[in-house]
Design a protein around this motif. Structure first.
Motif, short mmCIF file in Angstrom:
data_model
loop_
_atom_site.label_atom_id
_atom_site.label_comp_id
_atom_site.label_asym_id
_atom_site.label_seq_id
_atom_site.Cartn_x
_atom_site.Cartn_y
_atom_site.Cartn_z
N PHE A 221 0.92 -1.02 -0.01
CA PHE A 221 0.02 -0.06 0.00
C PHE A 221 0.94 1.05 0.33
O PHE A 221 0.48 2.22 -0.82
N LYS A 222 1.79 1.25 1.17
CA LYS A 222 2.50 2.14 0.73
C LYS A 222 3.97 2.47 -0.15
O LYS A 222 3.93 3.51 -1.02
N ASP A 223 3.90 1.54 -1.29
CA ASP A 223 4.68 0.97 -2.52
C ASP A 223 4.06 1.79 -3.71
O ASP A 223 4.13 3.06 -4.34
N ARG A 224 2.81 1.92 -3.19
CA ARG A 224 1.50 2.17 -4.12
C ARG A 224 1.16 3.43 -4.00
O ARG A 224 0.94 3.92 -4.92
N MET A 225 1.15 3.89 -3.17
CA MET A 225 0.42 5.40 -3.01
C MET A 225 2.03 6.22 -3.15
O MET A 225 1.62 7.46 -3.74
N TYR A 226 2.82 5.95 -2.40
CA TYR A 226 4.43 7.06 -2.70
C TYR A 226 4.53 6.92 -4.42
O TYR A 226 4.78 8.21 -5.02
N ALA A 227 3.82 5.95 -4.81
CA ALA A 227 4.15 5.37 -6.31
C ALA A 227 4.02 7.28 -7.20
O ALA A 227 4.16 7.70 -8.14
N GLU A 231 4.76 9.41 -9.14
CA GLU A 231 4.59 9.85 -10.65
C GLU A 231 3.64 10.40 -11.05
O GLU A 231 3.46 10.29 -12.29
N GLY A 232 2.88 10.36 -10.42
CA GLY A 232 1.40 10.28 -10.62
C GLY A 232 0.53 9.12 -11.15
O GLY A 232 -0.12 9.13 -11.94
N LYS A 233 1.02 8.16 -10.64
CA LYS A 233 0.98 6.88 -11.48
C LYS A 233 0.06 5.92 -9.63
O LYS A 233 0.87 5.80 -9.15
#
Length: 233
Positions: A221-227, A231-233
């Motif tokens: 979840f953290k990785d997806r939100m930080y991405a 990067e706006g994606k």
């Protein structure tokens, strides 16, 4: 679940039409990312004109481990207090099922008045693991829901779950309209499933446990939100 329900109800009210159109325009024009928890919620939002990406809320699955069942077959029901909650969680329907199975113990949790009525024990607010340890199964039949956390906590703990939410690895009872006919059908089906668990037992579902551990993994979840933030994606 309640957020989406309120939004969809607003989208169907003529006096809120301009407000609803303005909200959708703002989401599109400002490039606002709308998140939801599951594919069935994503579909509901799409039908209402809102595109959403699926980001299940994180859960520390390491807190929930399969444990032995209680010696006495016991069914858990989330039953918060309040008139709106009673309607949303169909508390009277749950109570009717309990009265139809007087030889089975039911635990209604999430309320603030511990008491016992026949075979129904209201336990008030307890840590969810204490509730799970006392239960053999969970029933959750709601008027609308997202991806509910308590059923997942029961599944991670090796318990079967009966619900009308189309979540994977749960026993689905297709109550949608909440009319007399569907309640009658649902009551019989729920009782049948509970009697099956009571008679035959239930083996923990490793596929289900691993599935929810994966999609609710806090680091993912953290990785997806930080991405998205980077990067706006």
């Amino acid at each position: 679940g309640s957020d989406v329900e309120q939004a969809l109800n607003a989208s169907r009210q003529p006096d809120l039409e301009m407000l609803w159109k303005g909200l959708k325009s703002t989401i599109k024009d400002e490039n606002i990312l709308v998140l939801c928890e599951a594919d069935f919620i994503q579909k509901e939002l799409k039908e209402a004109g809102i595109d959403a990406e699926i980001r299940p809320l994180p859960l520390d699955s390491g807190l929930y481990l399969p444990k032995p069942f209680p010696a006495t077959f016991t069914v858990g029901v989330y039953a918060p207090q309040g008139e709106q909650a009673a309607d949303r969680y169909n508390i009277q329907f749950m109570f009717d099922i309990a009265r139809s199975m007087p030889d089975v113990q039911f635990i209604f949790f999430g309320n603030n008045r511990p008491q016992e009525i026949g075979n129904v024990k209201f336990v008030g607010w307890l840590p969810i693991q204490e509730v799970i340890d006392q239960c053999s199964a969970l029933i959750r039949i709601t008027s609308h829901d997202g991806l509910p956390i308590s059923p997942i906590e029961f599944i991670l703990s090796g318990r079967p779950v009966i619900t009308n939410v189309p979540m994977k690895y749960a026993e689905i009872v297709p109550i949608k309209e909440f009319n007399e006919d569907e309640y009658a059908m649902g009551r019989e089906l729920i009782i049948q499933k509970l009697r099956g668990f009571e008679k035959n037992g239930y083996n923990k579902n490793d596929l289900a446990i691993n599935y929810y551990k994966d999609i609710l993994d806090p680091q993912k979840f953290k990785d997806r939100m930080y991405a998205f933030l980077r990067e706006g994606k």
